[in-house]
Every structure is written in C-alpha cells, then in structure tokens.
Design an enzyme around this catalytic site. Structure first.
Site, PDB file in Angstrom:
ATOM      1  CG  HIS A  17     -26.533 -22.653   3.678  1.00 13.46           C
ATOM      2  ND1 HIS A  17     -26.307 -23.232   2.445  1.00 13.46           N
ATOM      3  CD2 HIS A  17     -25.308 -22.566   4.267  1.00 13.46           C
ATOM      4  CE1 HIS A  17     -25.017 -23.477   2.292  1.00 13.46           C
ATOM      5  NE2 HIS A  17     -24.388 -23.073   3.402  1.00 13.46           N
ATOM      6  CG  HIS A  19     -21.339 -23.179   7.457  1.00  8.85           C
ATOM      7  ND1 HIS A  19     -20.937 -24.375   6.920  1.00  8.85           N
ATOM      8  CD2 HIS A  19     -21.876 -22.469   6.434  1.00  8.85           C
ATOM      9  CE1 HIS A  19     -21.211 -24.391   5.619  1.00  8.85           C
ATOM     10  NE2 HIS A  19     -21.784 -23.247   5.296  1.00  8.85           N
ATOM     11  NE  ARG A  21     -17.059 -22.586  10.375  1.00 10.89           N
ATOM     12  CZ  ARG A  21     -17.157 -22.706   9.066  1.00 10.89           C
ATOM     13  NH1 ARG A  21     -17.604 -23.827   8.520  1.00 10.89           N
ATOM     14  NH2 ARG A  21     -16.817 -21.721   8.272  1.00 10.89           N
ATOM     15  CG  ASN A  45     -18.839 -27.210   6.038  1.00 12.29           C
ATOM     16  OD1 ASN A  45     -19.687 -26.954   6.887  1.00 12.29           O
ATOM     17  ND2 ASN A  45     -18.188 -26.271   5.384  1.00 12.29           N
ATOM     18  CE  LYS A 103     -24.299 -27.951   0.844  1.00 12.97           C
ATOM     19  NZ  LYS A 103     -23.721 -26.939   1.722  1.00 12.97           N
ATOM     20  CG  HIS A 140     -21.069 -25.828  -2.554  1.00 13.08           C
ATOM     21  ND1 HIS A 140     -20.787 -24.885  -1.601  1.00 13.08           N
ATOM     22  CD2 HIS A 140     -20.431 -25.436  -3.679  1.00 13.08           C
ATOM     23  CE1 HIS A 140     -19.979 -23.960  -2.128  1.00 13.08           C
ATOM     24  NE2 HIS A 140     -19.748 -24.283  -3.382  1.00 13.08           N
ATOM     25  CG  HIS A 178     -24.374 -21.071  -1.103  1.00 11.43           C
ATOM     26  ND1 HIS A 178     -24.118 -21.820  -2.214  1.00 11.43           N
ATOM     27  CD2 HIS A 178     -23.730 -21.688  -0.083  1.00 11.43           C
ATOM     28  CE1 HIS A 178     -23.343 -22.837  -1.882  1.00 11.43           C
ATOM     29  NE2 HIS A 178     -23.094 -22.782  -0.589  1.00 11.43           N
ATOM     30  CG  ASP A 251     -22.856 -19.810   3.163  1.00 11.17           C
ATOM     31  OD1 ASP A 251     -22.578 -20.809   3.841  1.00 11.17           O
ATOM     32  OD2 ASP A 251     -22.151 -19.397   2.226  1.00 11.17           O
ATOM     33  CG  HIS A 255     -13.509 -19.223   8.235  1.00  5.55           C
ATOM     34  ND1 HIS A 255     -13.226 -20.558   8.114  1.00  5.55           N
ATOM     35  CD2 HIS A 255     -14.391 -18.940   7.254  1.00  5.55           C
ATOM     36  CE1 HIS A 255     -13.902 -21.063   7.097  1.00  5.55           C
ATOM     37  NE2 HIS A 255     -14.623 -20.112   6.549  1.00  5.55           N
TER      38      HIS A 255
HETATM   39  C1  NCD Z   1     -18.580 -22.187   3.875  1.00  2.51           C
HETATM   40  C2  NCD Z   1     -17.753 -22.539   5.099  1.00  2.51           C
HETATM   41  O1  NCD Z   1     -16.885 -21.743   5.477  1.00  2.51           O
HETATM   42  O2  NCD Z   1     -18.009 -23.579   5.694  1.00  2.51           O
HETATM   43  N1  NCD Z   1     -17.841 -21.236   3.120  1.00  2.51           N
HETATM   44  C3  NCD Z   1     -18.334 -20.421   2.165  1.00  2.51           C
HETATM   45  O3  NCD Z   1     -17.524 -19.783   1.507  1.00  2.51           O
HETATM   46  N2  NCD Z   1     -19.629 -20.263   1.952  1.00  2.51           N
HETATM   47  C4  NCD Z   1     -18.891 -23.409   3.098  1.00  2.51           C
HETATM   48  C5  NCD Z   1     -19.888 -23.200   2.002  1.00  2.51           C
HETATM   49  O4  NCD Z   1     -21.103 -23.092   2.254  1.00  2.51           O
HETATM   50  O5  NCD Z   1     -19.473 -23.127   0.842  1.00  2.51           O
HETATM   51 ZN    ZN Z   2     -22.426 -22.747   3.477  1.00  7.26          ZN
END
Ligand code: NCD
Ligand code: ZN
Length: 350
Positions: A17, A19, A21, A45, A103, A140, A178, A251, A255
């Site tokens: 899992h 991200h 970006r 996402n 997903k 999720h 998660h 996860d 950001h």
């Molecule tokens: C994730 C994200 O920032 O893309 N944020 C999070 O709080 N875990 C998205 C997700 O997995 O919920």
């Molecule tokens: Zn996530």
C-alpha cells in the site's frame, strides 16, 4: 534471557500500500521505496484518478521513467473504482497484466477521494466480475457520513458493507487496507484467507493521545485516524503474530508541506524513508523479530498469489537520524518525513 540479535536478514520485502503521486513529487519520493522494496502496490488516487487500464498503462510508464537507474523495482498498478467503472475494462487490465488489483475509495473518505463510490449498488457488477477472474479488491474500509463518528468509521464499514460482501462474493479476494482498530484486526482474522489486511508503521506506533494529547501533530494525521492504545495493542499483536492474513503496507503518502501543515491540513503520512526500520523496531519491542520476514516479505505475495522476492536484505541495529524533510526538485516544494529528526534504531545495510 536471550539477547536480541543486532542483525537480521529477511527476504526482500514488498509494500502492499503506497502513494508515490506523480511528476516532481514522484521523482523525489520513489527512490526511498525502490531502494528497499521489491514491489509496491501503487495507489491510484491521483488528480485525476487512475481509473482505467489505459490510465494505469500511462501511470506505470511515468513511474518506470522516474526510477533511479539500476533500480530493481516493480510497480504493481491499481485502478480507482468509481460509480461508472466498466467491469470489462477492469477484467481486460487484469488479464493483460497491467492491473494487479482495483481499489475502492468511498466518496470523500480521504485524500483525493472525491471521485470515489457514492452508491455501492453501482459497483456490484464490477465485484462479480472480479470474483469470477480472481482479481484482488482493495478497500479503503471506512463508512463516511455525518452521523458516523470518525473513530467508528472502520467498524461501521465492516458492519454495514464488508461483512455482507464476504458472503455475497465468497470467491472475491479482498484486502482491508490500513487496518486501524481491534475490530478491523478481528474481522480480518475471522474472514481469512478471503480477506487480508495491510498494517502501517504509524498505526503500529501511535495512539490518538500521541497525535492530539500534547499539541496537535499534523504528521500523525492520516485516514483512517490513529485510534486508542487498545487498538494499537491489537494491531501490534496481529502484525507480529506472523499470521498470513496480515502484511506490510506503509501507506506512505507525501504531501507538500504547505498543504500538510495548514489550518485545514490533509491526511497522509510520508513514511517511506523510515518505514522498514520502524517495523523492525516494533517487531523487536514485541520480541518477534523472527516474524518480520512473514509480515514484510511472505504473507503479501501469498495473498496476491505472486512468488516472494528471491533476494534478501539485511537490517542492522545501528542508530541513524531520519531526515526532517525532502526537497522536491524544481518545484520549490518540500515534504516532511514521518519521524524526521528522530533517532531510529535499525537501518538497512548494503
Ligand atoms: C492517503 C493519501 O494521502 O493519499 N492519505 C491517508 O491519510 N492515508 C490516502 C489514503 O490511503 O487514505
Ligand atoms: Zn493510502
């Protein structure tokens, strides 16, 4: 009393899992994962989301182009299920080896989930088809509405939706992503092997008192939100048990600093630089370092029906200091690192 080892060697782990970006952020964060993990499930996402097989082909090409030279890392692509997802397209993507899974984001449950599912009746044909072709369905798992307390979202999702789907689609392999509560841990154990659960490093370490009890800590804000010490204890017990239904999913979710630390800050914790070391600390504290291999490297591939990685990595107990932030080249942007500035007990050795 036996002393804990100061070095351990495990199969190369995968991150089920993640991200990473896109664009400059992708370039900045991907090396932290690609230098440690063999594969990762890449979450779809983006803005706009990776909805179709075609989107996933294009995103995969951008990820591969962002890999440091010489990296041996395989991105596993997913598509973002919406009210309008076409079962034929999902099946084609899986059949062609482009998509590893699909997903579910409930609409507005988390970062970039505005295009998520608003009415589950609209995805029943997608689930039927995925069951038929044995394609993993990642969730999720939070129920989001004005009446549901944020700390109960996972339990309510299980009660109202997931507990029905496991009976309705007994052949559909699923992952509750998660897992954040004792309710979630117990549900996964009871629904295994049909349902597996990923567990993050931060849900294993933190309580909501850490997050909110002595100053508001934006770097501890993620969805599903951090819960109680009892929930954390259940998660630690589950992850370190070695039971095949629980596996590693960081996860890690970077950001830009200005969005993360804001009056209306976004959920998501960028933890890739410290993830594996943090898991090792938790497993050591629980006296379960021998189970790290199962959790990090064997259980995930088994659930996804993929072979484990062939090579190995070694972790050494030797303190280092995590970077506070990373720079995003050319974008005049930074992302804070989870546990940045802290001394971390374990490190990866070359
Ligand atoms: C994730 C994200 O920032 O893309 N944020 C999070 O709080 N875990 C998205 C997700 O997995 O919920
Ligand atoms: Zn996530």
């Amino acid at each position: 009393m036996s002393s804990t080892p100061t070095r351990i060697t495990i199969r190369r782990p995968d991150d089920w899992h993640l991200h990473v970006r896109d664009g400059k952020m992708l370039e900045a964060v991907l090396p932290y994962t690609a230098s440690v993990f063999g594969r990762a499930i890449l979450m779809p996402n983006l803005v706009p989301p990776v909805r179709t097989t075609r989107d996933a082909v294009a995103y995969r090409a951008r990820v591969l182009a962002a890999l440091p030279s010489g990296a041996r890392f395989t991105p596993l692509m997913t598509c973002y299920v919406t009210d309008d997802t076409d079962p034929d397209d999902v099946a084609r993507g899986f059949g062609e080896g482009v998509l590893a899974a699909a997903k579910l984001y409930p609409a507005n449950a988390t970062t970039n989930s505005a295009a998520g599912v608003t009415d589950y009746r609209r995805i029943m044909r997608v689930l039927e088809r995925m069951e038929k072709i044995d394609m993993p369905f990642l969730m999720h798992g939070e129920h989001v509405d004005d009446e549901t307390d944020i700390f109960d979202r996972e339990a309510v999702f299980i009660d109202r939706h997931l507990s029905k789907w496991v009976k309705q689609f007994p052949g559909l392999r699923m992952v509750l992503e998660h897992v954040s509560s004792k309710t979630g841990v117990d549900f996964v154990a009871g629904a295994a092997p049909q349902v597996g659960g990923t567990i993050t490093p931060y849900h294993l370490r933190l309580t909501r008192t850490d997050w909110l009890g002595s100053g508001l800590k934006p770097m501890m804000y993620a969805m599903p939100v951090i819960k109680t010490a009892a929930d954390r204890a259940a998660l630690r017990k589950a992850a370190t048990s070695g039971a095949p239904c629980y596996f590693l999913g960081t996860d890690s979710a970077p950001h830009p600093l200005a969005r993360k630390v804001a009056v209306n800050g976004v959920p998501g914790i960028f933890n890739a630089p410290v993830a594996l070391s943090t898991y090792a600390e938790v497993f050591e504290a629980e006296g379960a370092l021998v189970k790290l291999d199962a959790f990090a490297s064997l259980n995930g591939p088994k659930h996804y029906r993929l072979p484990p990685n062939e090579d190995a990595i070694t972790l050494e107990k030797s303190p280092w200091t995590a970077p506070v932030e990373i720079k995003v080249a050319g974008a005049d942007e930074r992302a804070l690192v989870y546990r940045g500035g802290e001394t971390i007990a374990w490190r990866l050795v070359e």
